[in-house]
Write a protein that holds these residues in place. Sequence first.
Motif, mmCIF file in Angstrom:
data_model
loop_
_atom_site.group_PDB
_atom_site.id
_atom_site.type_symbol
_atom_site.label_atom_id
_atom_site.label_comp_id
_atom_site.label_asym_id
_atom_site.label_seq_id
_atom_site.Cartn_x
_atom_site.Cartn_y
_atom_site.Cartn_z
ATOM 1 N N ASP A 9 -16.431 -28.990 25.888
ATOM 2 C CA ASP A 9 -17.823 -28.619 26.153
ATOM 3 C C ASP A 9 -18.100 -28.601 27.655
ATOM 4 O OD1 ASP A 9 -18.427 -28.453 23.410
ATOM 5 O OD2 ASP A 9 -19.086 -30.549 23.329
ATOM 6 N N LEU A 10 -17.615 -29.607 28.358
ATOM 7 C CA LEU A 10 -17.809 -29.693 29.810
ATOM 8 C C LEU A 10 -17.082 -28.564 30.528
ATOM 9 C CD1 LEU A 10 -17.585 -33.555 30.352
ATOM 10 C CD2 LEU A 10 -19.629 -32.115 30.433
ATOM 11 N N ARG A 11 -15.882 -28.241 30.079
ATOM 12 C CA ARG A 11 -15.130 -27.129 30.692
ATOM 13 C C ARG A 11 -15.887 -25.804 30.505
ATOM 14 N NH1 ARG A 11 -10.538 -29.788 28.225
ATOM 15 N NH2 ARG A 11 -9.475 -30.963 29.847
ATOM 16 N N ALA A 12 -16.393 -25.591 29.314
ATOM 17 C CA ALA A 12 -17.137 -24.364 29.034
ATOM 18 C C ALA A 12 -18.399 -24.294 29.897
ATOM 19 C CB ALA A 12 -17.500 -24.288 27.551
ATOM 20 N N PHE A 13 -19.089 -25.412 30.032
ATOM 21 C CA PHE A 13 -20.279 -25.470 30.878
ATOM 22 C C PHE A 13 -19.925 -25.172 32.328
ATOM 23 C CE2 PHE A 13 -23.048 -27.995 33.681
ATOM 24 C CZ PHE A 13 -24.240 -27.331 33.447
ATOM 25 N N LYS A 14 -18.841 -25.751 32.799
ATOM 26 C CA LYS A 14 -18.383 -25.531 34.169
ATOM 27 C C LYS A 14 -18.093 -24.044 34.393
ATOM 28 C CE LYS A 14 -14.507 -26.604 37.214
ATOM 29 N NZ LYS A 14 -13.235 -27.322 37.326
ATOM 30 N N ALA A 15 -17.393 -23.416 33.462
ATOM 31 C CA ALA A 15 -17.051 -21.998 33.588
ATOM 32 C C ALA A 15 -18.319 -21.139 33.635
ATOM 33 C CB ALA A 15 -16.151 -21.570 32.440
ATOM 34 N N GLU A 16 -19.269 -21.426 32.772
ATOM 35 C CA GLU A 16 -20.536 -20.681 32.766
ATOM 36 C C GLU A 16 -21.291 -20.865 34.070
ATOM 37 O OE1 GLU A 16 -23.132 -21.247 29.378
ATOM 38 O OE2 GLU A 16 -21.386 -21.556 28.083
ATOM 39 N N LEU A 17 -21.352 -22.090 34.545
ATOM 40 C CA LEU A 17 -22.064 -22.393 35.777
ATOM 41 C C LEU A 17 -21.424 -21.691 36.972
ATOM 42 C CD1 LEU A 17 -24.353 -23.999 37.089
ATOM 43 C CD2 LEU A 17 -22.777 -25.927 37.295
#
Length: 92
Positions: free
Chosen positions: A11-19
């Motif tokens: 979840d954190l990796r996906a958030f980082k990529a989106e950000l």
Amino acid sequence: MTVNELITKEDLRAFKAELLEEMRSMLQPVRAEHKQWIKSQEVRRLLGISPGTLQNLRVNGTLSYTKIGGILYYKQQDIARLLEGKEKPWKG
């Protein structure tokens, strides 16, 4: 009532990529809105200079401009030349 949610590393990796993608898109110049002429306020922001320094650049001929109805406009290519360091408009 509170609900506990489990946040995973994925979840954190996906958030980082989106950000990061959103930040990249915000930092890229808008090509469709590429302006040939820009106003004084934007020139000062781009060059990191004060209104007085911008006036000195006009007066000493370092930066050409066009005045229309009380508003000063500067060519984008002239600003780019200054930013690239082909001319150094101020000492420091």
